[in-house]
Design a protein around this motif. Structure first.
Motif, short mmCIF file in Angstrom:
data_model
loop_
_atom_site.label_atom_id
_atom_site.label_comp_id
_atom_site.label_asym_id
_atom_site.label_seq_id
_atom_site.Cartn_x
_atom_site.Cartn_y
_atom_site.Cartn_z
N LEU A 79 0.82 -1.21 0.00
CA LEU A 79 0.00 0.00 0.00
C LEU A 79 0.86 1.27 0.00
N MET A 80 2.13 1.13 0.36
CA MET A 80 2.95 2.31 0.57
C MET A 80 3.07 3.22 -0.65
N PRO A 81 3.33 2.69 -1.86
CA PRO A 81 3.43 3.61 -3.01
C PRO A 81 2.17 4.42 -3.23
N VAL A 82 1.00 3.83 -3.00
CA VAL A 82 -0.25 4.56 -3.16
C VAL A 82 -0.35 5.67 -2.12
N LEU A 83 0.03 5.37 -0.88
CA LEU A 83 0.00 6.38 0.18
C LEU A 83 1.00 7.50 -0.09
N THR A 140 2.24 13.10 -1.42
CA THR A 140 2.93 14.14 -2.20
C THR A 140 1.91 15.13 -2.78
N PHE A 141 0.70 14.64 -3.07
CA PHE A 141 -0.32 15.56 -3.57
C PHE A 141 -0.83 16.47 -2.45
N VAL A 192 15.00 8.45 -3.89
CA VAL A 192 14.08 9.58 -3.74
C VAL A 192 14.69 10.84 -4.35
N GLU A 193 16.00 11.04 -4.15
CA GLU A 193 16.66 12.19 -4.75
C GLU A 193 16.62 12.14 -6.28
N LEU A 194 16.82 10.94 -6.82
CA LEU A 194 16.95 10.81 -8.27
C LEU A 194 15.62 10.88 -9.00
N VAL A 195 14.60 10.21 -8.49
CA VAL A 195 13.35 10.07 -9.27
C VAL A 195 12.12 10.55 -8.52
N GLY A 196 12.28 11.03 -7.29
CA GLY A 196 11.14 11.53 -6.54
C GLY A 196 10.46 10.45 -5.71
N ALA A 197 9.66 10.91 -4.75
CA ALA A 197 9.03 9.99 -3.80
C ALA A 197 8.04 9.05 -4.47
N ASN A 198 7.25 9.55 -5.43
CA ASN A 198 6.20 8.72 -6.03
C ASN A 198 6.78 7.47 -6.68
N THR A 199 7.88 7.64 -7.40
CA THR A 199 8.50 6.50 -8.07
C THR A 199 9.32 5.66 -7.10
#
Length: 311
Positions: free
Chosen positions: A119-123, A128-129, A255-262
């Motif tokens: 569930l973590m990627p969805v959260l 981030t939104f 997280v630095e390279l591609v952002g939290a969502n990815t």
């Protein structure tokens, strides 16, 4: 930002270039966090949850200190000025997340621990939104959906009905709370001070262990001290070096390279490596659903991390 010094630099060559490869770096936490979940469940009732978390981060801080030492002279003042976010990140990602996971492992199954982590990627996307008003691109959305479908395929053994009949226990509430905390940590990582990766890791590990100290003392005084056994020593060694130092450095860099969502999709690699370890170490058999699930996760991560073609 380069993990070697906390400031932009030309792309490194050789082994150091791996620090610029998000696809490779995502494998590291996926592998070692899979082992962490299996180990936590395997030692349930033998190793106290707070004790395991406290010694995990204490040892991790000690081991990474020699690597961080040369950078701390310049970075300590920067991190001190950013103490509120350092405290929040240390509490969420270090103290609370892992301790809650170990509490959850006392009363729930390894499969539930892994399933709830999906569930973590969805959260993270929701977080981030809400916090930064960051929208998910169509490509990222497709990647997250594909990766989630692959993770659920592995967990359900290819039978969706399995998910409807999972036996949820009190430990699942602990794990759900842990997932929410780590999702928040992932979202807020962009607010971390610009310091070397080793300095940041040492500071958060040490702060996290310090926050756990009174709870560890209470657990010990309450009659559940950390046992002096080979099982406990192995557990602390594994979670300190592999699931903490290597996994966290790699995840923070992603997280630095591609952002939290990815970056959150690294969690979907946990059931992949859990499957591989079960086949290699336990002699379990491969089935078609394994291939389907792993292919979906690989496709999702590829979609989410690939850069759009230059126009």
């Amino acid at each position: 930002m380069n993990i070697q010094d906390g400031a932009p630099k030309p792309r490194a060559k050789g082994l150091l270039s791996l620090a610029d490869q998000p696809l490779f770096l995502m494998l590291v936490p996926g592998l070692f966090w899979a082992g962490n979940a299996i180990l936590a469940r395997g030692l349930a009732g033998e190793v106290p949850p707070v004790g395991l978390a406290f010694w995990r981060w204490t040892l991790a801080a000690i081991l990474i200190l020699p690597l961080a030492w040369r950078y701390l002279g310049r970075d300590l003042a920067v991190m001190a000025r950013s103490w509120p976010i350092m405290l929040v990140l240390s509490a969420l990602g270090i103290s609370v997340y892992n301790t809650f996971l170990y509490f959850g492992a006392q009363t729930t199954t390894a499969i539930n621990l892994v399933m709830l982590q999906t569930l973590m990627p969805v959260l993270v996307v929701i977080g981030t939104f809400l916090v930064f008003r960051e929208m998910v691109t169509p490509r990222q959305g497709a990647g997250i959906i594909a990766s989630l479908a692959g993770a659920l395929t592995l967990i359900s053994h290819g039978d969706p009905a399995v998910l409807a009949h999972l036996d949820f226990k009190t430990g699942d509430l602990w794990m759900l709370a842990a997932v929410v905390c780590y999702a928040a940590y992932t979202v807020l990582l962009r607010l971390r001070p610009v310091v070397h990766g080793f300095s940041f890791a040492f500071a958060t590990f040490a702060l996290g262990a310090t926050l756990l100290l009174p709870f560890y003392l209470a657990e010990t005084h309450g009659g559940w001290p950390m046992p002096l056994t080979l099982h406990a020593a192995f557990a602390v060694g594994y979670v300190s070096v592999l699931a903490s130092i290597l996994a966290y450095l790699a995840f923070n860099r992603v997280v630095e390279l591609v952002g939290a969502n990815t970056a959150g999709l690294a969690v979907h690699l946990v059931p992949v490596f859990g499957t591989i370890l079960a086949v290699l170490l336990l002699g379990e058999s491969l089935h078609p659903y394994h291939g389907m699930g792993i292919a979906l996760i690989a496709t999702g991560i590829w979609l989410a991390t690939r850069k759009p073609a230059a126009s």
